[in-house]
Design a protein around this motif. Structure first.
Motif, mmCIF file in Angstrom:
data_model
loop_
_atom_site.group_PDB
_atom_site.id
_atom_site.type_symbol
_atom_site.label_atom_id
_atom_site.label_comp_id
_atom_site.label_asym_id
_atom_site.label_seq_id
_atom_site.Cartn_x
_atom_site.Cartn_y
_atom_site.Cartn_z
ATOM 1 N N MET A 1 44.332 42.481 45.378
ATOM 2 C CA MET A 1 43.910 41.118 45.521
ATOM 3 C C MET A 1 42.353 41.541 46.306
ATOM 4 O O MET A 1 42.615 42.020 47.192
ATOM 5 N N LEU A 2 41.360 40.821 45.688
ATOM 6 C CA LEU A 2 40.543 40.946 45.344
ATOM 7 C C LEU A 2 39.412 39.997 46.447
ATOM 8 O O LEU A 2 39.799 38.527 45.179
ATOM 9 N N GLU A 3 38.826 39.209 47.187
ATOM 10 C CA GLU A 3 38.340 37.912 47.224
ATOM 11 C C GLU A 3 37.287 37.753 47.850
ATOM 12 O O GLU A 3 36.443 39.013 48.261
ATOM 13 N N ALA A 4 36.389 37.117 46.883
ATOM 14 C CA ALA A 4 34.929 37.246 47.619
ATOM 15 C C ALA A 4 34.963 35.055 47.931
ATOM 16 O O ALA A 4 35.488 34.962 46.802
ATOM 17 N N THR B 1 39.786 34.679 44.275
ATOM 18 C CA THR B 1 40.603 35.413 44.700
ATOM 19 C C THR B 1 41.522 36.589 43.152
ATOM 20 O O THR B 1 41.317 35.847 42.572
ATOM 21 N N LEU B 2 41.303 37.300 43.473
ATOM 22 C CA LEU B 2 41.901 38.003 41.787
ATOM 23 C C LEU B 2 42.942 38.785 42.736
ATOM 24 O O LEU B 2 43.472 38.883 43.874
ATOM 25 N N TYR B 3 44.124 38.351 42.339
ATOM 26 C CA TYR B 3 45.692 38.963 42.112
ATOM 27 C C TYR B 3 46.232 40.015 41.751
ATOM 28 O O TYR B 3 45.761 40.125 40.265
ATOM 29 N N PHE B 4 46.462 41.046 41.826
ATOM 30 C CA PHE B 4 47.322 41.826 40.956
ATOM 31 C C PHE B 4 48.988 42.742 41.593
ATOM 32 O O PHE B 4 49.119 42.238 42.080
ATOM 33 N N THR B 5 49.424 43.199 40.513
ATOM 34 C CA THR B 5 50.118 43.156 40.966
ATOM 35 C C THR B 5 50.885 44.689 41.352
ATOM 36 O O THR B 5 52.143 45.078 42.150
ATOM 37 N N THR B 6 49.743 46.249 41.326
ATOM 38 C CA THR B 6 49.555 46.919 41.923
ATOM 39 C C THR B 6 50.221 46.759 43.543
ATOM 40 O O THR B 6 49.709 45.756 44.124
ATOM 41 N N VAL C 1 43.319 39.300 31.375
ATOM 42 C CA VAL C 1 43.590 38.003 32.875
ATOM 43 C C VAL C 1 45.100 36.844 32.410
ATOM 44 O O VAL C 1 45.170 36.806 30.821
ATOM 45 N N THR C 2 45.631 36.590 32.898
ATOM 46 C CA THR C 2 46.636 35.891 32.523
ATOM 47 C C THR C 2 46.795 34.407 33.999
ATOM 48 O O THR C 2 46.117 34.910 34.905
ATOM 49 N N ASP D 1 48.832 46.765 34.083
ATOM 50 C CA ASP D 1 46.823 45.932 33.255
ATOM 51 C C ASP D 1 46.393 43.762 33.620
ATOM 52 O O ASP D 1 46.101 43.921 32.765
ATOM 53 N N GLN D 2 47.581 43.373 34.319
ATOM 54 C CA GLN D 2 47.002 42.232 34.486
ATOM 55 C C GLN D 2 46.030 41.562 35.630
ATOM 56 O O GLN D 2 46.584 42.769 37.072
ATOM 57 N N VAL D 3 45.390 40.525 35.375
ATOM 58 C CA VAL D 3 45.156 40.076 36.967
ATOM 59 C C VAL D 3 45.321 38.648 36.088
ATOM 60 O O VAL D 3 45.352 38.376 35.568
ATOM 61 N N ALA D 4 44.981 37.841 37.522
ATOM 62 C CA ALA D 4 45.346 36.201 37.419
ATOM 63 C C ALA D 4 44.016 35.570 38.700
ATOM 64 O O ALA D 4 43.576 36.629 39.533
#
Length: 115
Positions: free
Chosen positions: A1-4, A22-27, A38-39, A48-51
């Motif tokens: 997760m990356l948040e700004a 907020t970016l959500y990854f599955t890693t 993007v999904t 290889d996806q991000v929400a």
């Protein structure tokens, strides 16, 4: 997760609209540098996806209500993400988002995040 988070008035009180992305990854752990498809948050399952989730608040037109915007499945859009020397960053333009829980209201979001 990356948040700004934006800081319209860091000294106190808000002027206009503030937001958090907020970016959500599955890693597990920090995602590796690369390009991510993007999904929607509910379809996020591959490495290889991000929400994308965008929360807006402090809008004087709505009396300070909080609104959530979520990225859409199958948008064919991508985000460039970097993770180097303990710092994360993301660049994306015109990601299609839909207002959560409020029908079909759509919009786009662009950002250059670095932290």
């Amino acid at each position: 997760m990356l948040e700004a988070q934006s800081e319209d008035n860091p000294a106190g009180g808000m002027r206009g609209i503030s937001s958090a992305i907020t970016l959500y990854f599955t890693t597990i752990g920090p995602p590796p540098t690369g390009t991510y498809k993007v999904t929607s948050l509910d379809k996020l399952k591959n490495a290889d996806q991000v929400a994308v989730y965008v929360q807006t608040y402090g809008d004087p037109r709505t009396g300070g209500n909080i609104t959530g915007w979520l990225s859409q499945e199958g948008s064919r859009q991508t985000i460039s993400y970097t993770f180097e020397n303990g710092k994360a960053g993301a660049i994306f333009k015109d990601i299609v988002i839909k207002q959560g829980g409020s029908g079909a209201t759509m919009g786009t979001v662009s950002a250059n995040i670095s932290q």
